[in-house]
Design an enzyme around this catalytic site. Structure first.
Site, PDB file in Angstrom:
ATOM      1  N   THR A 187      27.130  -5.050  58.087  1.00 51.97           N
ATOM      2  CA  THR A 187      27.850  -5.758  57.166  1.00 51.97           C
ATOM      3  C   THR A 187      27.343  -5.349  55.612  1.00 51.97           C
ATOM      4  OG1 THR A 187      28.318  -8.071  56.122  1.00 51.97           O
ATOM      5  CG2 THR A 187      26.010  -7.590  57.153  1.00 51.97           C
TER       6      THR A 187
ATOM      7  N   TYR B   1      21.903 -14.943  58.426  1.00 49.93           N
ATOM      8  CA  TYR B   1      22.545 -13.799  59.242  1.00 49.93           C
ATOM      9  C   TYR B   1      22.552 -12.591  58.595  1.00 49.93           C
ATOM     10  CZ  TYR B   1      26.947 -11.069  59.563  1.00 49.93           C
ATOM     11  OH  TYR B   1      27.890 -10.169  59.834  1.00 49.93           O
TER      12      TYR B   1
ATOM     13  N   LYS C  44      21.009  -9.039  60.212  1.00 44.84           N
ATOM     14  CA  LYS C  44      21.673  -7.808  60.192  1.00 44.84           C
ATOM     15  C   LYS C  44      20.945  -6.896  59.491  1.00 44.84           C
ATOM     16  CE  LYS C  44      25.215  -7.043  61.739  1.00 44.84           C
ATOM     17  NZ  LYS C  44      25.772  -6.477  63.057  1.00 44.84           N
TER      18      LYS C  44
ATOM     19  N   GLU D 140      26.860  -7.379  53.775  1.00 42.01           N
ATOM     20  CA  GLU D 140      26.045  -8.689  53.073  1.00 42.01           C
ATOM     21  C   GLU D 140      24.388  -8.446  52.856  1.00 42.01           C
ATOM     22  OE1 GLU D 140      27.256 -12.551  54.785  1.00 42.01           O
ATOM     23  OE2 GLU D 140      29.302 -11.910  55.161  1.00 42.01           O
TER      24      GLU D 140
HETATM   25  P1  NAD Z   1      32.409 -12.323  66.340  1.00 45.13           P
HETATM   26  O1  NAD Z   1      31.436 -13.355  66.179  1.00 45.13           O
HETATM   27  O2  NAD Z   1      33.887 -12.576  66.437  1.00 45.13           O
HETATM   28  O3  NAD Z   1      32.044 -11.475  68.021  1.00 45.13           O
HETATM   29  C1  NAD Z   1      30.755 -11.446  68.261  1.00 45.13           C
HETATM   30  C2  NAD Z   1      30.866 -10.968  69.863  1.00 45.13           C
HETATM   31  O4  NAD Z   1      29.494 -10.595  70.228  1.00 45.13           O
HETATM   32  C3  NAD Z   1      31.448 -12.226  70.836  1.00 45.13           C
HETATM   33  O5  NAD Z   1      32.318 -11.730  71.888  1.00 45.13           O
HETATM   34  C4  NAD Z   1      29.968 -12.647  71.407  1.00 45.13           C
HETATM   35  O6  NAD Z   1      30.340 -13.159  72.665  1.00 45.13           O
HETATM   36  C5  NAD Z   1      29.286 -11.275  71.325  1.00 45.13           C
HETATM   37  N1  NAD Z   1      27.911 -11.434  71.536  1.00 45.13           N
HETATM   38  C6  NAD Z   1      27.156 -12.334  70.975  1.00 45.13           C
HETATM   39  N2  NAD Z   1      25.836 -12.293  71.249  1.00 45.13           N
HETATM   40  C7  NAD Z   1      25.742 -11.297  72.150  1.00 45.13           C
HETATM   41  C8  NAD Z   1      24.719 -10.911  72.880  1.00 45.13           C
HETATM   42  N3  NAD Z   1      23.500 -11.087  72.988  1.00 45.13           N
HETATM   43  N4  NAD Z   1      25.063  -9.878  73.814  1.00 45.13           N
HETATM   44  C9  NAD Z   1      26.251  -9.315  74.096  1.00 45.13           C
HETATM   45  N5  NAD Z   1      27.360  -9.877  73.396  1.00 45.13           N
HETATM   46  C10 NAD Z   1      27.173 -10.784  72.356  1.00 45.13           C
HETATM   47  O7  NAD Z   1      31.908 -11.067  65.469  1.00 45.13           O
HETATM   48  P2  NAD Z   1      33.035 -10.245  64.459  1.00 45.13           P
HETATM   49  O8  NAD Z   1      33.564 -10.689  63.318  1.00 45.13           O
HETATM   50  O9  NAD Z   1      33.772  -9.491  65.527  1.00 45.13           O
HETATM   51  O10 NAD Z   1      31.796  -9.099  64.183  1.00 45.13           O
HETATM   52  C11 NAD Z   1      31.458  -8.010  64.819  1.00 45.13           C
HETATM   53  C12 NAD Z   1      30.413  -7.126  64.515  1.00 45.13           C
HETATM   54  O11 NAD Z   1      30.825  -6.755  63.074  1.00 45.13           O
HETATM   55  C13 NAD Z   1      29.022  -7.975  63.982  1.00 45.13           C
HETATM   56  O12 NAD Z   1      27.924  -7.148  64.501  1.00 45.13           O
HETATM   57  C14 NAD Z   1      29.116  -8.216  62.578  1.00 45.13           C
HETATM   58  O13 NAD Z   1      28.008  -8.458  62.024  1.00 45.13           O
HETATM   59  C15 NAD Z   1      29.994  -6.987  61.897  1.00 45.13           C
HETATM   60  N6  NAD Z   1      30.757  -7.363  60.731  1.00 45.13           N
HETATM   61  C16 NAD Z   1      31.647  -8.348  60.729  1.00 45.13           C
HETATM   62  C17 NAD Z   1      32.466  -8.658  59.726  1.00 45.13           C
HETATM   63  C18 NAD Z   1      33.406  -9.723  59.641  1.00 45.13           C
HETATM   64  O14 NAD Z   1      34.130  -9.771  58.486  1.00 45.13           O
HETATM   65  N7  NAD Z   1      33.758 -10.433  60.592  1.00 45.13           N
HETATM   66  C19 NAD Z   1      32.411  -7.885  58.746  1.00 45.13           C
HETATM   67  C20 NAD Z   1      31.428  -6.634  58.716  1.00 45.13           C
HETATM   68  C21 NAD Z   1      30.656  -6.445  59.800  1.00 45.13           C
HETATM   69  P1  TYD Z   2      33.365 -16.455  55.759  1.00 46.24           P
HETATM   70  O1  TYD Z   2      34.766 -16.023  56.065  1.00 46.24           O
HETATM   71  O2  TYD Z   2      32.444 -17.408  56.291  1.00 46.24           O
HETATM   72  O3  TYD Z   2      32.683 -14.986  55.404  1.00 46.24           O
HETATM   73  P2  TYD Z   2      31.401 -14.705  54.727  1.00 46.24           P
HETATM   74  O4  TYD Z   2      30.483 -15.785  54.338  1.00 46.24           O
HETATM   75  O5  TYD Z   2      30.649 -14.030  55.768  1.00 46.24           O
HETATM   76  O6  TYD Z   2      31.792 -13.931  53.512  1.00 46.24           O
HETATM   77  O7  TYD Z   2      33.521 -17.044  54.042  1.00 46.24           O
HETATM   78  C1  TYD Z   2      34.330 -16.191  53.235  1.00 46.24           C
HETATM   79  C2  TYD Z   2      34.255 -16.921  51.760  1.00 46.24           C
HETATM   80  O8  TYD Z   2      34.822 -18.111  51.901  1.00 46.24           O
HETATM   81  C3  TYD Z   2      32.859 -17.261  51.556  1.00 46.24           C
HETATM   82  O9  TYD Z   2      32.466 -17.113  50.015  1.00 46.24           O
HETATM   83  C4  TYD Z   2      32.440 -18.781  51.943  1.00 46.24           C
HETATM   84  C5  TYD Z   2      33.891 -19.279  51.515  1.00 46.24           C
HETATM   85  N1  TYD Z   2      34.200 -20.488  52.692  1.00 46.24           N
HETATM   86  C6  TYD Z   2      34.895 -21.514  51.912  1.00 46.24           C
HETATM   87  O10 TYD Z   2      35.255 -21.755  50.841  1.00 46.24           O
HETATM   88  N2  TYD Z   2      35.225 -22.520  52.896  1.00 46.24           N
HETATM   89  C7  TYD Z   2      35.234 -22.450  54.200  1.00 46.24           C
HETATM   90  O11 TYD Z   2      35.347 -23.303  55.054  1.00 46.24           O
HETATM   91  C8  TYD Z   2      34.590 -21.053  54.837  1.00 46.24           C
HETATM   92  C9  TYD Z   2      34.197 -21.016  56.306  1.00 46.24           C
HETATM   93  C10 TYD Z   2      34.147 -20.204  53.910  1.00 46.24           C
END
Ligand code: NAD
Ligand code: TYD
Length: 353
Positions: A132, A158, A162, A134
């Site tokens: 990420t 978090y 990461k 972040e």
């Molecule tokens: P998510 O929370 O939707 O999914 C995570 C998945 O991992 C789930 O299916 C969960 O069951 C599985 N999981 C959790 N712990 C586990 C373990 N110990 N062993 C096996 N499986 C496990 O997350 P996401 O949004 O799909 O994110 C996926 C990856 O991408 C993460 O590594 C996250 O840090 C990264 N990422 C996410 C975003 C975003 O905006 N969502 C952005 C950049 C990077």
């Molecule tokens: P989020 O989707 O949790 O992603 P991240 O914190 O990883 O960027 O949140 C996106 C942005 O929205 C973040 O600045 C926090 C804000 N936010 C709200 O204002 N209200 C909410 O209920 C949530 C979940 C997030």
């Protein structure tokens, strides 16, 4: 074949679905099925013999060793993680366990497996770690966007977990020669995102007639990327990325949270109007997130220059697809917003003014 971890979650499931549409190479999908993992995301792969699902933990060394020995993947793509900042604030332990200790166990399994490969297999092998933006911390309004050389300055449990996993992945390249790749991506949105993250939460609450919670004054800035573009970037990096390198992935699309929420409300007003008035009337400003990062922005020029990747969707096109998907998949939302989810909502929002 490739091993995908966390492939029942939001991005991992999109990745598995897109991969099997774009490529003819099997996927072994390992997921613990936490609250965020959902086999319904993979329902369309049920009769696809190229997809094998295994329920398990990336931290289970014996399972990892057995899966690698049996399936002999030519690459591992690691999505498995605890991924929600607010959950990491209320309970950081699982983040340390999965994101740090789990990634370590996965890397240890890969190290042993890699040592037993032939020279040709070793040269072709890749470990791609999905991370990420972040990890870089928070930007001020006029700072340049994050580049790959930026200092790591994570601010939440978090992002700290990461960051630690990114460092382990880097060390396994420099110390053991594992051909690793790391991608650091900005905020994703799109189908199958659990409705605890901003965009699906706003869509869900709007349609349920509930308040739309905005932390602080809504002026925090994030860069938003459509999930299909992120999956395409990962495929590109897996194909052409240089081992040991990191690639920032982003949408060139910085927005204030309040503007994101207004956009979603306006789309819902058009596609699923309330009996009277706008969904914007449901907006409620609530107590800010502790340590809330002000701004994330990504300089995605390295991946464009070296690998020719750029996002295909604009925010306007991606968010319209996303809102339509949630409207068309009300059953999916109803199934994931279970009892456990309601307890979480009470814990996170109950204490906010
Ligand atoms: P998510 O929370 O939707 O999914 C995570 C998945 O991992 C789930 O299916 C969960 O069951 C599985 N999981 C959790 N712990 C586990 C373990 N110990 N062993 C096996 N499986 C496990 O997350 P996401 O949004 O799909 O994110 C996926 C990856 O991408 C993460 O590594 C996250 O840090 C990264 N990422 C996410 C975003 C975003 O905006 N969502 C952005 C950049 C990077
Ligand atoms: P989020 O989707 O949790 O992603 P991240 O914190 O990883 O960027 O949140 C996106 C942005 O929205 C973040 O600045 C926090 C804000 N936010 C709200 O204002 N209200 C909410 O209920 C949530 C979940 C997030």
């Amino acid at each position: 074949m490739i091993l995908v971890t966390g492939g029942a979650g939001f991005i991992g499931a999109n990745f598995a679905l897109d991969w099997l549409r774009e490529r003819d190479e099997a996927v072994l999908n390992l997921d613990k099925l936490t609250y965020a993992g959902n086999l319904e995301n993979l329902a369309t792969l049920k009769s696809d013999a190229r997809h094998t699902f295994v329920r398990g933990d990336i931290g289970d060394g014996a399972l990892i060793a057995a899966l690698l020995a049996q399936h002999r993947p030519r690459a591992v793509v690691n999505f498995a993680a605890e991924s929600h900042v607010d959950r990491s604030i209320l309970g950081p332990g699982e983040f340390v366990q999965t994101n740090i200790v789990g990634t370590f166990a996965l890397l240890e399994g890969v190290r042993a497996y890699f040592a037993g490969l032939s020279d040709a297999e070793r040269a072709a092998f890749r470990f791609l770690h999905v991370s990420t933006d972040e990890v870089y911390g928070s930007l001020d309004a006029d700072d340049p966007p994050f580049a790959e050389a930026n200092q790591y300055q994570p601010n939440s449990p978090y992002s700290a977990s990461k960051a630690a996993s990114d460092h382990l992945v880097r060390a396994y390249h420099h110390t053991y020669g594992i051909p690793v790749l790391t991608t650091n991506c900005s905020n994703n949105y799109g189908p199958y995102q659990f409705p605890e993250k901003l965009i699906p939460l706003i869509i869900h609450n709007a349609l349920a007639g509930k308040p739309l919670p905005i932390y602080g004054d809504g002026s925090n800035v994030r860069d938003w990327l459509y999930v299909g573009d992120h999956c395409a970037a990962i495929r590109r990096v897996l194909e052409g990325g240089r081992p040991g390198e990191t690639y920032n992935v982003g949408g060139w699309n910085e927005m204030r949270n309040l503007d994101v929420v207004h956009t979603v409300c306006d789309l819902l007003d058009e596609l699923s109007p309330r009996p009277a008035g706008s969904y914007r009337e449901q907006i409620a400003f609530v107590t800010d997130r502790p340590g809330h990062d002000r701004r994330y922005a990504i300089d995605a020029s390295k991946i464009e220059r070296e690998l020719g990747w750029r996002p295909a969707e604009t925010f306007a096109s991606g968010i319209a697809k996303t809102v339509r998907w949630y409207l068309d998949n009300a059953d999916w939302v109803a199934h994931v917003t279970s009892g456990a989810y309601r307890q979480w909502t009470d814990a996170n929002y109950g204490a906010r003014a």
